[in-house]
Write an enzyme that holds these catalytic residues in place. Structure first.
Site, short mmCIF file in Angstrom:
data_model
loop_
_atom_site.label_atom_id
_atom_site.label_comp_id
_atom_site.label_asym_id
_atom_site.label_seq_id
_atom_site.Cartn_x
_atom_site.Cartn_y
_atom_site.Cartn_z
N TYR A 58 -10.70 0.94 10.76
CA TYR A 58 -11.93 1.39 10.07
C TYR A 58 -12.39 0.41 9.00
O TYR A 58 -13.41 0.65 8.37
CB TYR A 58 -11.75 2.80 9.48
CG TYR A 58 -10.44 3.02 8.74
CD1 TYR A 58 -10.21 2.46 7.49
CD2 TYR A 58 -9.43 3.79 9.31
CE1 TYR A 58 -9.01 2.66 6.84
CE2 TYR A 58 -8.22 4.01 8.66
CZ TYR A 58 -8.02 3.43 7.42
OH TYR A 58 -6.82 3.62 6.78
N LYS A 59 -11.64 -0.67 8.79
CA LYS A 59 -12.08 -1.65 7.78
C LYS A 59 -12.89 -2.73 8.49
O LYS A 59 -14.03 -2.50 8.89
CB LYS A 59 -10.87 -2.23 7.04
CG LYS A 59 -10.01 -1.19 6.33
CD LYS A 59 -8.90 -1.87 5.56
CE LYS A 59 -7.84 -0.89 5.06
NZ LYS A 59 -8.32 0.01 4.02
N PHE A 105 0.86 -1.17 0.00
CA PHE A 105 0.00 0.00 0.00
C PHE A 105 0.91 1.24 0.00
O PHE A 105 1.90 1.27 0.74
CB PHE A 105 -0.90 -0.01 1.24
CG PHE A 105 -1.95 1.05 1.20
CD1 PHE A 105 -3.11 0.88 0.47
CD2 PHE A 105 -1.75 2.26 1.86
CE1 PHE A 105 -4.07 1.88 0.41
CE2 PHE A 105 -2.72 3.26 1.81
CZ PHE A 105 -3.87 3.07 1.08
N ASP A 128 1.87 -5.22 8.53
CA ASP A 128 0.71 -4.33 8.41
C ASP A 128 -0.52 -5.22 8.28
O ASP A 128 -0.65 -5.97 7.30
CB ASP A 128 0.90 -3.42 7.18
CG ASP A 128 -0.28 -2.48 6.95
OD1 ASP A 128 -1.41 -2.82 7.36
OD2 ASP A 128 -0.07 -1.42 6.34
N ARG A 139 -12.68 -4.54 -6.69
CA ARG A 139 -12.45 -5.26 -5.42
C ARG A 139 -13.76 -5.48 -4.70
O ARG A 139 -14.60 -4.59 -4.63
CB ARG A 139 -11.61 -4.41 -4.45
CG ARG A 139 -10.22 -4.13 -4.79
CD ARG A 139 -9.45 -3.58 -3.59
NE ARG A 139 -10.12 -2.53 -2.83
CZ ARG A 139 -9.65 -1.98 -1.73
NH1 ARG A 139 -8.50 -2.40 -1.22
NH2 ARG A 139 -10.30 -1.02 -1.10
C1 LIG Z 1 -2.34 -1.80 3.92
C2 LIG Z 1 -2.72 -0.41 4.30
N1 LIG Z 1 -1.90 0.32 5.07
C3 LIG Z 1 -2.24 1.59 5.43
C4 LIG Z 1 -3.43 2.15 5.03
C5 LIG Z 1 -3.87 3.54 5.34
O1 LIG Z 1 -3.19 4.22 6.29
P1 LIG Z 1 -3.91 5.42 7.09
O2 LIG Z 1 -4.85 4.78 8.08
O3 LIG Z 1 -2.81 6.17 7.70
O4 LIG Z 1 -4.68 6.23 6.09
C6 LIG Z 1 -4.31 1.41 4.23
C7 LIG Z 1 -5.59 2.02 3.81
O5 LIG Z 1 -6.40 1.48 3.10
C8 LIG Z 1 -3.95 0.10 3.86
O6 LIG Z 1 -4.75 -0.61 3.07
#
Ligand SMILES: Cc1ncc(COP(=O)(O)O)c(C=O)c1O
Length: 414
Positions: A225-226, A131, A200, A373
Site C-alpha cells: 500500500y506504500k 518498525f 522487510d 517525514r
Molecule cells: C517496515 C514496516 N513493516 C510493517 C508495516 C506494517 O505492517 P502491516 O501491513 O501488517 O500493518 C509497516 C507499516 O508502515 C512498516 O513500515
C-alpha cells in the site's frame, strides 16, 4: 538538458523534470488538484486504472458471474499472479512471490518457517529501531519457538550475529529516518555465521529496486500500500528462495496451502512451491485493485526508478540546506548507498510543521517524537512538487505556523 545550476530557482526543478524519463507516468495517477503528495511512503496514490477494475470485479465477476469467477476470472490464481508482477521489482523469478495476508501475518509466517529451517539454533535477531510490528512479531515468534529475542544496533547489526542465530530479520529502509542497510554485506555476514536472513521491504519496493537473487536472500516480506499503490490495507507479499521452498513448514498451514484443497482431506500436505505460504481464502477485491495498480510499473527499469528517487531526495535535501540552513536537521543519510526514498527532518515542532504543511496542501507525515517525514514516490512526485513543497516549508518556518497545532496521538496517522 539541465541549464540552471542554482537549486533555489524553480527553473532547475522544471529542467530536472524534463530530464526524468519517468515524469510522464504521473498521468497514470489520479491526484487531487492543489495537493503536493509526499506521503506515498505511507499510502500510495490512486492509479487511474483501479476504479474501473474494481467496478468490473464487483459488478461483473462477483455480481453477474458469482462463484464461477473463482475459475472464469482466475480469482484463485490472484496471489501468485499478482506476486509475479512484483517479482521483477525485487529481482526474483515470477513464480517465487505470494501475496495474501497483512505484512504482520506474513512476517509471522516467514519468520517461523525460517527459524524451523535452523532447528539447532537458539536466537532471532531484529534491530532496535525496527518498525514496531516487526519487533512485536519477532517477540511472539521467539515465545512460540522458545528462542532468545536478540535486539541488534542498526549501526552495527553484524556484532549481534553468531552461530546461535537462526534468523536475522531487518527492515531494509528505516521507516523513521529513511536510512538503508547494505543488503549485500549484511546478508553475506548472516550467511557466514550460518544464519538465514529476512528483509522487510515495506519502504523499498516500488521506489528502491533490490536484487534478492543476486544477494542470495532467503526470505523477504513487503507491504503493497506504500510505493506499490495497492490501496489502504492491500495485502503484503512474501518471498522464499527456491532452495528453501521444499522444506518450508509455516505455522498457519491452512487449506489454501494444501496440495489438493478441494479434496478436503483430513491431513495437511503442503503444495509444492511458494503457494505453501498460503493460509486461507485470498482477499479478491484487494488483490484485484493491487493487480491493476501494479500496471503502472510496466516497462519501468530499475535504474530509472532509482535515479528518479535519488534525484528527488537529493533535490529536497539541497533546497532544505540552501533555504532553511540548519533550522531543521536532515536525519536521512546523504550518501546514496545508505538512503531509501524518503527524507526525514528533525525539529522540536515537527508535529506542528507537518500540520501547517497539510493545511497548505503539502502532505507529509509525523513520526513521534520529533520527525517530519517526506516520501518521494518516483512515479508521481516531480521536482516542481519538491520545489513548491520547500517554498511552503520556508513560509511555515518564517511565519511560525507550526505553533498552532496541538499534538494528540489520535491525530498521529497524518
Ligand atoms: C517496515 C514496516 N513493516 C510493517 C508495516 C506494517 O505492517 P502491516 O501491513 O501488517 O500493518 C509497516 C507499516 O508502515 C512498516 O513500515
Amino acid at each position: 538538458m539541465t541549464t540552471d545550476t542554482d537549486p533555489t530557482g524553480r527553473d532547475t526543478a522544471l529542467d530536472r523534470d524534463r530530464d526524468n524519463p519517468l515524469c510522464a507516468r504521473r498521468d497514470l495517477f489520479q491526484l487531487p488538484d492543489g495537493i503536493i503528495y509526499l506521503d506515498g511512503n505511507s499510502l500510495g496514490a490512486l492509479p487511474r486504472s483501479v476504479p474501473e477494475r474494481l467496478s468490473r470485479t464487483v459488478t461483473e465477476e462477483w455480481g453477474r458471474d458469482l462463484i464461477g469467477s473463482w475459475n472464469s476470472a482466475g480469482w484463485i490464481d490472484l496471489p501468485g499472479r499478482v506476486g509475479a508482477k512484483i517479482a521483477p521489482l525485487i529481482g526474483v523469478a515470477d513464480r517465487d512471490v505470494w501475496v495474501s495476508d497483512s505484512t504482520s501475518v506474513s512476517l509471522f509466517k516467514t519468520m517461523v518457517a525460517a527459524c524451523r529451517l535452523r532447528p539447532e539454533r537458539t536466537a532471532i535477531v531484529v534491530e532496535k529501531g525496527t518498525f514496531p510490528t516487526d519487533g512485536y512479531i519477532a517477540a511472539s515468534v521467539a515465545r512460540v519457538l522458545g528462542l532468545e529475542l536478540r535486539w541488534c544496533d542498526s549501526n552495527d547489526p553484524l556484532a549481534s550475529i553468531d552461530e546461535d542465530v537462526a534468523l536475522v530479520s531487518l527492515t531494509h529502509v528505516d521507516f523513521r529516518t529513511g536510512a538503508m542497510f547494505d543488503m549485500g554485506a549484511v546478508t553475506e555476514a548472516a550467511h557466514a555465521a550460518g544464519a538465514l536472513i529476512l528483509w522487510d521491504l515495506c519502504h523499498s519496493t516500488g521506489a528502491v529496486p533490490v536484487d534478492l537473487t543476486g544477494h542470495r536472500v532467503d526470505f523477504a516480506v513487503g507491504c503493497t500500500y506504500k510505493y506499490l499503490n495497492g490501496g489502504p490495507g492491500s495485502p503484503a507479499f512474501m518471498y522464499a528462495a527456491p532452495a528453501h521452498q521444499g522444506e518450508l513448514d509455516q505455522p498457519l498451514s491452512g487449506w489454501m496451502g494444501h496440495a489438493r484443497p478441494f479434496d478436503m482431506e483430513l491431513g495437511y500436505e503442503p503444495v509444492d512451491g511458494i503457494g505453501r505460504l498460503a493460509s486461507g481464502t485470498p482477499p479478491v477485491l484487494a488483490l484485484a485493485a493491487l493487480d491493476a495498480a501494479l500496471d503502472v510499473f510496466e516497462g519501468v527499469d530499475h535504474d530509472s526508478l532509482r535515479a528518479a528517487s535519488l534525484s528527488l531526495t537529493d533535490y529536497f535535501i539541497e533546497l532544505v540546506d540552501a533555504r532553511l540552513g540548519g533550522s531543521l536537521e536532515v536525519i536521512t543519510p546523504r550518501s546514496h548507498d545508505r538512503r531509501g526514498s524518503q527524507v526525514s527532518l528533525r525539529h522540536e515542532h515537527a508535529y506542528g510543521i507537518v500540520q501547517a504543511l497539510i493545511a497548505r496542501g503539502v502532505i507529509g507525515d509525523f513520526r513521534t517524537p520529533d520527525v517530519a517525514r517526506f516520501g518521494f514516490a518516483p512515479l508521481y512526485v516531480t521536482h516542481a512538487d519538491v520545489y513548491d513543497a520547500v517554498d511552503h516549508l520556508v513560509a511555515v518556518m518564517e511565519q511560525e505556523e507550526y505553533a498552532r497545532a496541538e499534538y494528540s496521538t489520535r491525530n498521529a496517522v497524518t
